[in-house]
Scaffold this motif. Structure first.
Motif, PDB file in Angstrom:
ATOM      1  N   PHE A 178      -7.331   7.704  -5.355  1.00  0.00           N
ATOM      2  CA  PHE A 178      -6.200   8.046  -6.216  1.00  0.00           C
ATOM      3  C   PHE A 178      -6.480   8.134  -7.552  1.00  0.00           C
ATOM      4  O   PHE A 178      -7.227   7.261  -7.981  1.00  0.00           O
ATOM      5  CB  PHE A 178      -5.033   7.004  -5.814  1.00  0.00           C
TER       6      PHE A 178
ATOM      7  N   LYS B 290      -4.832   7.766 -11.061  1.00  0.00           N
ATOM      8  CA  LYS B 290      -3.522   7.484 -11.843  1.00  0.00           C
ATOM      9  C   LYS B 290      -3.511   8.429 -13.131  1.00  0.00           C
ATOM     10  O   LYS B 290      -4.487   8.756 -13.373  1.00  0.00           O
ATOM     11  CB  LYS B 290      -3.377   5.942 -12.251  1.00  0.00           C
TER      12      LYS B 290
ATOM     13  N   LYS C  77      -9.193   5.240  -8.544  1.00  0.00           N
ATOM     14  CA  LYS C  77      -8.985   4.087  -7.695  1.00  0.00           C
ATOM     15  C   LYS C  77      -9.332   4.209  -6.216  1.00  0.00           C
ATOM     16  O   LYS C  77      -8.794   5.281  -5.479  1.00  0.00           O
ATOM     17  CB  LYS C  77      -7.502   3.298  -7.811  1.00  0.00           C
ATOM     18  N   GLU C  78     -10.233   3.490  -5.694  1.00  0.00           N
ATOM     19  CA  GLU C  78     -10.441   3.494  -4.050  1.00  0.00           C
ATOM     20  C   GLU C  78      -9.164   3.021  -3.342  1.00  0.00           C
ATOM     21  O   GLU C  78      -8.985   1.878  -3.709  1.00  0.00           O
ATOM     22  CB  GLU C  78     -11.779   2.856  -3.934  1.00  0.00           C
ATOM     23  N   VAL C  79      -8.760   3.668  -2.578  1.00  0.00           N
ATOM     24  CA  VAL C  79      -7.418   2.885  -1.770  1.00  0.00           C
ATOM     25  C   VAL C  79      -7.826   2.375  -0.470  1.00  0.00           C
ATOM     26  O   VAL C  79      -7.748   1.207  -0.417  1.00  0.00           O
ATOM     27  CB  VAL C  79      -6.272   4.129  -1.659  1.00  0.00           C
TER      28      VAL C  79
ATOM     29  N   TRP D  67      -0.738  -4.261   2.626  1.00  0.00           N
ATOM     30  CA  TRP D  67      -0.679  -3.085   2.280  1.00  0.00           C
ATOM     31  C   TRP D  67       0.316  -2.753   1.151  1.00  0.00           C
ATOM     32  O   TRP D  67      -0.413  -2.018   0.024  1.00  0.00           O
ATOM     33  CB  TRP D  67      -0.407  -2.161   3.654  1.00  0.00           C
TER      34      TRP D  67
ATOM     35  N   ASN E 261       2.294   5.463   5.388  1.00  0.00           N
ATOM     36  CA  ASN E 261       2.792   4.459   4.837  1.00  0.00           C
ATOM     37  C   ASN E 261       2.340   4.732   3.307  1.00  0.00           C
ATOM     38  O   ASN E 261       1.921   3.835   2.481  1.00  0.00           O
ATOM     39  CB  ASN E 261       2.494   3.206   5.316  1.00  0.00           C
ATOM     40  N   ILE E 262       2.235   5.905   2.786  1.00  0.00           N
ATOM     41  CA  ILE E 262       1.645   6.086   1.402  1.00  0.00           C
ATOM     42  C   ILE E 262       2.569   7.119   0.680  1.00  0.00           C
ATOM     43  O   ILE E 262       3.140   8.065   1.445  1.00  0.00           O
ATOM     44  CB  ILE E 262       0.295   6.293   1.269  1.00  0.00           C
TER      45      ILE E 262
ATOM     46  N   LYS F 265      -1.466  -3.667  -2.087  1.00  0.00           N
ATOM     47  CA  LYS F 265      -2.684  -3.043  -2.377  1.00  0.00           C
ATOM     48  C   LYS F 265      -2.113  -1.752  -2.601  1.00  0.00           C
ATOM     49  O   LYS F 265      -2.845  -0.921  -3.676  1.00  0.00           O
ATOM     50  CB  LYS F 265      -3.164  -2.679  -0.719  1.00  0.00           C
ATOM     51  N   LEU F 266      -1.158  -1.122  -2.270  1.00  0.00           N
ATOM     52  CA  LEU F 266      -0.681   0.219  -2.514  1.00  0.00           C
ATOM     53  C   LEU F 266      -0.115   0.174  -3.970  1.00  0.00           C
ATOM     54  O   LEU F 266      -0.275   1.020  -4.878  1.00  0.00           O
ATOM     55  CB  LEU F 266       0.359   0.667  -1.644  1.00  0.00           C
ATOM     56  N   LYS F 267       0.528  -0.829  -4.429  1.00  0.00           N
ATOM     57  CA  LYS F 267       1.023  -1.050  -5.706  1.00  0.00           C
ATOM     58  C   LYS F 267      -0.214  -1.168  -6.707  1.00  0.00           C
ATOM     59  O   LYS F 267      -0.226  -0.812  -7.890  1.00  0.00           O
ATOM     60  CB  LYS F 267       1.634  -2.505  -5.744  1.00  0.00           C
ATOM     61  N   GLU F 268      -1.172  -1.768  -6.272  1.00  0.00           N
ATOM     62  CA  GLU F 268      -2.323  -1.933  -7.260  1.00  0.00           C
ATOM     63  C   GLU F 268      -3.273  -0.591  -7.337  1.00  0.00           C
ATOM     64  O   GLU F 268      -4.022  -0.321  -8.304  1.00  0.00           O
ATOM     65  CB  GLU F 268      -3.532  -2.965  -6.771  1.00  0.00           C
ATOM     66  N   THR F 269      -2.936   0.085  -6.383  1.00  0.00           N
ATOM     67  CA  THR F 269      -3.778   1.427  -6.643  1.00  0.00           C
ATOM     68  C   THR F 269      -3.174   2.733  -6.863  1.00  0.00           C
ATOM     69  O   THR F 269      -3.141   3.204  -7.882  1.00  0.00           O
ATOM     70  CB  THR F 269      -4.466   1.759  -5.335  1.00  0.00           C
TER      71      THR F 269
END
Lengths: 212, 92
Positions: A33, A35, A49-51, B76, A66-67, B79-83
Motif C-alpha cells: 500500500f 500511503k 508499506k508491505e501489508v 489484523w 477485510n481491507i 496491522k491494517l491500521k499500521e499499513t
C-alpha cells in the motif's frame, strides 16, 4: 486417488469453519500500500508499506473481505499486488528492464473501481494474464488520483530478450487479456510504456510503445 | 494524541485455524467433489500440463467471495491500521 481419500477432502465450500484443504496459487503474492504523502517531505520508502503475503485462494478472500476498498482510499493512495520478492518500484533490479500496460479511468463516477481492481487481481492470482512460459507478469497496481483511477500491469521486459517480434507478440497478448479483465470496449486504448522511458520523460507522459 | 489500543487477547476463529492447518490441494491429483452448485476450476485449463501450473478462472474464484470472510489473523485490525491506516488520517 481413491474413494476413501476423496471423501476426506473438505473444502471451504463444504464447511467454511472446518475445512482441511485449501486452493494453492501458482505464486505467492504480496499486497503493498502506498500511503498518501502528508506534505511534510516524507520519504517514499516510509510511504510504501508491505501489508501481507498469501499463497491460497482462501487467504486472498480473507484479506480482500477485510481491507479498505479502493473506492474508500484517500487521493494519492495505491494498492500494489506483486509476486513475492519484487518491490513495486521501477528501481527494483527485477523491474529495471520492464514496463507496464496501463489504463486511466477518467470518469471516476462512471465505473465500479472496486469490481475492476478485484477482477484484475483475480486474473493475476488465477494466472489468466500470461501463458506458461511467458514469465512476464510482475504485478498489478491501482492508483487513486484526483482526476482519475489508473490500473496498471507491470511486466519483466519491454519485449526484448527474445526476438523483438516475438517479444512484442507476448506483451500484446498479455495486454489484450489485461484489457479484457478491465472490461474495456474495443475502441478504448490501453498503452504500454517502458519504465525507463517513463522516468526519462519526467512528469510528462512517455510515448506508448505498444497499444491494444 | 490517542495512543491507547484496546488490549483483548483475541482467539483465532475456527475458520482462521482451518486456513492455517489445511493442506494444499493437489489440483491435478485430488478429485474434489464440490458441493452441488459449486463450479470446479476449469479442468480444461489445467489438464495436460506437465508442470504443476494451475489456473483458476474468474467464475471459479468469485464463488469464494461470500464463503470465506475470515480476517487473516487476530491482530489484523492493528496491522491494517499500521499499513493502510484509517482513510480519515490522510484527509488532513
Amino acid at each position: 486417488t481413491n474413494a476413501a481419500s476423496d471423501s476426506d477432502i473438505r473444502t471451504v465450500f463444504h464447511d467454511a469453519e472446518n475445512f482441511n484443504v485449501k486452493h494453492p496459487l501458482m505464486n505467492t503474492w504480496t499486497l503493498w500500500f502506498t500511503k498518501p504523502p502528508s506534505g511534510k517531505g516524507d520519504n517514499w520508502n516510509e510511504l510504501l508499506k508491505e501489508v501481507i503475503s498469501f499463497d491460497s485462494v482462501e487467504e486472498f478472500w480473507g484479506i480482500y473481505n477485510n481491507i479498505t476498498p479502493t473506492s474508500d482510499l484517500a487521493l494519492k493512495s495505491d494498492y500494489h499486488l506483486f509476486k513475492k520478492g519484487v518491490r513495486p518500484e521501477w528501481e527494483d533490479a527485477q523491474n529495471k528492464h520492464g514496463g507496464k500496460w496501463a489504463f486511466q479511468f477518467k470518469d471516476k463516477k462512471a465505473i465500479n473501481i472496486d469490481a475492476l481492481w478485484l477482477h484484475v487481481m483475480l486474473a493475476a492470482i488465477g494466472e489468466n494474464l500470461e501463458d506458461d512460459d511467458d514469465n512476464e507478469v510482475m504485478g498489478v497496481v491501482v492508483n487513486v488520483r484526483r482526476g482519475f483511477y489508473r490500473i496498471g500491469l507491470w511486466t519483466r521486459t519491454v519485449g526484448k530478450g527474445k526476438s523483438s517480434e516475438q517479444g512484442k507478440e507476448t506483451l500484446t497478448k498479455i495486454g489484450k487479456r489485461f484489457k479484457q479483465a478491465l472490461q474495456l470496449k474495443e475502441n478504448d486504448v490501453v498503452e504500454f510504456s517502458g519504465h525507463t522511458d517513463a522516468a526519462h520523460a519526467g512528469s510528462t507522459r512517455a510515448k506508448a510503445k505498444f497499444v491494444v | 494524541l490517542e495512543t491507547k489500543t484496546p488490549v483483548e487477547p483475541a482467539q483465532p476463529t475456527a475458520g482462521m485455524q482451518s486456513l492455517k492447518s489445511a493442506r494444499f490441494l493437489a489440483v491435478q491429483h485430488d478429485a474434489v467433489n464440490y458441493p452441488e452448485g459449486i463450479r470446479s476450476p476449469n479442468p480444461a485449463l489445467n489438464a495436460g500440463k506437465n508442470k504443476a501450473r494451475h489456473t483458476y478462472d474468474l467464475a471459479f474464484l468469485m464463488q469464494f467471495k461470500e464463503v470465506f470472510r475470515e480476517k487473516p489473523s487476530t491482530d489484523w485490525d492493528l496491522k491494517l491500521k499500521e499499513t493502510v491506516g484509517d482513510s480519515s488520517d490522510s484527509a488532513r
